[in-house]
Design an enzyme around this catalytic site. Structure first.
Site, PDB file in Angstrom:
ATOM      1  N   ARG A 260       1.205  -7.379  -8.440  1.00  0.00           N
ATOM      2  CA  ARG A 260       0.794  -8.695  -8.920  1.00  0.00           C
ATOM      3  C   ARG A 260       0.831  -8.719 -10.444  1.00  0.00           C
ATOM      4  O   ARG A 260       0.363  -7.782 -11.095  1.00  0.00           O
ATOM      5  CB  ARG A 260      -0.601  -9.039  -8.419  1.00  0.00           C
ATOM      6  CG  ARG A 260      -0.669  -9.110  -6.902  1.00  0.00           C
ATOM      7  CD  ARG A 260      -2.005  -9.529  -6.366  1.00  0.00           C
ATOM      8  NE  ARG A 260      -2.012  -9.484  -4.910  1.00  0.00           N
ATOM      9  CZ  ARG A 260      -3.070  -9.763  -4.151  1.00  0.00           C
ATOM     10  NH1 ARG A 260      -4.210 -10.127  -4.720  1.00  0.00           N
ATOM     11  NH2 ARG A 260      -2.986  -9.692  -2.830  1.00  0.00           N
ATOM     12  N   ARG A 275      -8.607  -4.656 -11.198  1.00  0.00           N
ATOM     13  CA  ARG A 275      -7.552  -5.668 -11.233  1.00  0.00           C
ATOM     14  C   ARG A 275      -6.296  -5.013 -11.794  1.00  0.00           C
ATOM     15  O   ARG A 275      -6.120  -4.924 -13.004  1.00  0.00           O
ATOM     16  CB  ARG A 275      -7.993  -6.851 -12.095  1.00  0.00           C
ATOM     17  CG  ARG A 275      -7.183  -8.115 -11.877  1.00  0.00           C
ATOM     18  CD  ARG A 275      -7.739  -9.251 -12.713  1.00  0.00           C
ATOM     19  NE  ARG A 275      -9.071  -9.625 -12.310  1.00  0.00           N
ATOM     20  CZ  ARG A 275      -9.373 -10.471 -11.321  1.00  0.00           C
ATOM     21  NH1 ARG A 275      -8.403 -11.036 -10.638  1.00  0.00           N
ATOM     22  NH2 ARG A 275     -10.618 -10.753 -11.028  1.00  0.00           N
ATOM     23  N   GLU A 347     -15.643  -8.822  -4.489  1.00  0.00           N
ATOM     24  CA  GLU A 347     -14.773  -9.029  -3.329  1.00  0.00           C
ATOM     25  C   GLU A 347     -13.997  -7.764  -2.998  1.00  0.00           C
ATOM     26  O   GLU A 347     -13.433  -7.111  -3.882  1.00  0.00           O
ATOM     27  CB  GLU A 347     -13.785 -10.162  -3.621  1.00  0.00           C
ATOM     28  CG  GLU A 347     -12.787 -10.398  -2.500  1.00  0.00           C
ATOM     29  CD  GLU A 347     -11.548 -11.150  -2.950  1.00  0.00           C
ATOM     30  OE1 GLU A 347     -10.500 -10.981  -2.309  1.00  0.00           O
ATOM     31  OE2 GLU A 347     -11.629 -11.887  -3.959  1.00  0.00           O
ATOM     32  N   SER A 350     -10.519 -10.461   1.874  1.00  0.00           N
ATOM     33  CA  SER A 350     -10.454 -11.909   2.037  1.00  0.00           C
ATOM     34  C   SER A 350      -9.691 -12.184   3.318  1.00  0.00           C
ATOM     35  O   SER A 350      -8.538 -11.752   3.453  1.00  0.00           O
ATOM     36  CB  SER A 350      -9.747 -12.544   0.830  1.00  0.00           C
ATOM     37  OG  SER A 350      -9.867 -13.939   0.844  1.00  0.00           O
ATOM     38  N   ARG A 389     -10.193  -0.886  -4.330  1.00  0.00           N
ATOM     39  CA  ARG A 389     -11.564  -1.404  -4.376  1.00  0.00           C
ATOM     40  C   ARG A 389     -12.481  -0.631  -3.439  1.00  0.00           C
ATOM     41  O   ARG A 389     -13.671  -0.474  -3.723  1.00  0.00           O
ATOM     42  CB  ARG A 389     -11.564  -2.900  -4.069  1.00  0.00           C
ATOM     43  CG  ARG A 389     -10.853  -3.701  -5.161  1.00  0.00           C
ATOM     44  CD  ARG A 389     -11.204  -5.164  -5.170  1.00  0.00           C
ATOM     45  NE  ARG A 389     -10.638  -5.814  -6.353  1.00  0.00           N
ATOM     46  CZ  ARG A 389     -11.075  -6.949  -6.876  1.00  0.00           C
ATOM     47  NH1 ARG A 389     -12.104  -7.575  -6.307  1.00  0.00           N
ATOM     48  NH2 ARG A 389     -10.511  -7.467  -7.944  1.00  0.00           N
TER      49      ARG A 389
END
Length: 424
Positions: A260, A275, A347, A350, A389
């Site tokens: 990403r 991130r 988070e 999801s 994560r």
């Protein structure tokens, strides 16, 4: 993608749905284009019918020795008109598609209204936050002190937002991936797949990454895209297909690298590995019957929750508000894990039900048991989990006063029986 017939039938409801996402009305402009396209299509069909009739009349006239000059002139004029319409109809089709493909999925009625994450609703909180008995550190402080988390070398190799893991932490991330895959395949019924990390434009379009989110993707010089998640290739395995109803649900999973650009995230989570431009994730995808996608959403969310419960990590399930729900999703559950070092919920998964939004873009359908009825499938996707994560969560929750990291019991068999990660 949206059903133009539904917009024609109830344009006001479509605009209300857009308003829930803070968007301006669009039904009227879409329907103007739609009316123009339908009028052009009708005109084209009428002219085609007249031209066919003229062809018969000209043939009959010539056979009878009659003068057909006037008929031939009319046929020539019709051909010119048809050429224009044959260009106009696909142009109008493309215009409608451009508008519709930029509009997000219609939210489920159960999604709470609100401008952003502040309106999200906590549905459940599971497990106790660990009382470590000392001031906890963040994952990057722990990893760097162990000599097993190296951002400087990663920056030398690739730039910012990359990491090099070594020794025990590298092994723990690998263990997490294998543990998650085993749980999703052996315990939860997902079929493991290995899929390409590069996809073509049509595949990226099918799940909604293109054209709206192209800036978030890495594009190669030959026009392919690095996948932001295995959702993209997994979901597209049914693109253009008609699946037999008896095959549903199709539950698919894969452990892949994800890429990403993190466009728009400047200044956010710049320290550590929360991130990253490249990370690994176990993705879950379901291709479901429309009547049962709600059940599958719950099944998928529980599949992710069970990983956290077996890792003995405190987490909460959150229902995202209208302003925080993703472009492709009609309803999303976020799972947030407690990070002692940050003293925050973050988070870690999801899980979204996209209903038929992606299926329409991909033309992914199913044939009902009657052998005749064909309809669009519903698609769902979720993290089961993101390895980076999960590693962060384990490090911060299992940290010891001496800086070592305890190994959760469920991971020990994947790590040769190791109970702790310590500096050499």
């Amino acid at each position: 993608m949206h059903d133009i017939r539904a917009i024609r039938a109830d344009p006001d409801s479509f605009d209300v749905a857009l308003a829930r996402r803070g968007l301006a009305p669009a039904a009227a402009s879409v329907l103007v284009l739609d009316a123009d396209r339908r009028a052009a299509q009708t005109a084209l069909q009428d002219k085609q019918a007249r031209r066919n009739a003229l062809a018969r009349e000209i043939g009959q006239g010539k056979h009878a020795g009659s003068d057909t000059a006037a008929l031939e002139a009319e046929a020539t004029a019709l051909r010119g008109d048809m050429d224009g319409l044959e260009t106009r109809v696909p142009e109008l089709d493309a215009g409608i598609r451009r508008v519709l493909e930029g509009l997000p999925a219609v939210l489920d009625a159960s999604v709470p209204d609100g401008p952003d994450e502040s309106a999200n609703v906590v549905l459940a909180e599971v497990g106790e936050k660990r009382d470590l008995g000392f001031a906890p550190k963040q994952h990057f402080e722990l990893g760097e002190a162990l000599g097993m988390m190296d951002f400087a070398t990663a920056a030398k190799l690739a730039g910012a937002r990359f990491v090099v893991l070594r020794d025990g932490l590298a092994r723990m991330e690998r263990a997490l991936g294998q543990f998650m895959l085993d749980q999703q395949t052996l315990e939860r019924g997902y079929q493991e797949m290995i899929v390409p990390s590069l996809v073509n434009q049509a595949t990226a379009y099918g799940t909604g990454s293109l054209p709206k989110f192209e800036q978030d993707l890495f594009k190669t010089t030959d026009g392919r895209y690095l996948i932001p998640t295995a959702e993209v290739p997994l979901t597209n395995t049914v693109a253009g297909e008609i699946v037999a109803e008896k095959q549903l649900p199709l539950r698919l999973t894969a452990l892949t690298d994800c890429f990403r650009s993190e466009a728009g995230s400047a200044g956010r989570d710049t320290r550590g590995m929360l991130r990253q431009h490249q990370f690994r994730k176990v993705e879950m995808v379901c291709i479901a019957h429309p009547d049962r996608s709600g059940e599958e959403h719950e099944w998928m969310t529980r599949s992710a929750e069970l990983i956290l419960e077996q890792l003995e990590l405190a987490y909460r399930r959150v229902l995202l508000s209208s302003g925080d729900t993703g472009f492709q999703s009609t309803r999303t559950h976020d799972l947030e894990v407690w990070l002692p070092g940050q003293q925050m919920w973050r988070e870690i998964s999801s899980c979204s039900n996209c209903k038929d939004f992606q299926a329409r873009r991909m033309n992914a359908r199913f044939r009902a048991a009657d052998g005749k009825t064909v309809g669009y499938v519903h698609t769902l996707n979720g993290s089961g989990l993101a390895l980076g994560r999960a590693l962060i969560a384990v490090m911060e929750n299992y940290q010891q006063a001496d800086g070592s990291i305890g190994v959760p019991e469920v991971l020990r068999s994947y790590m040769g029986g190791a109970e702790r990660i310590s500096a050499a």
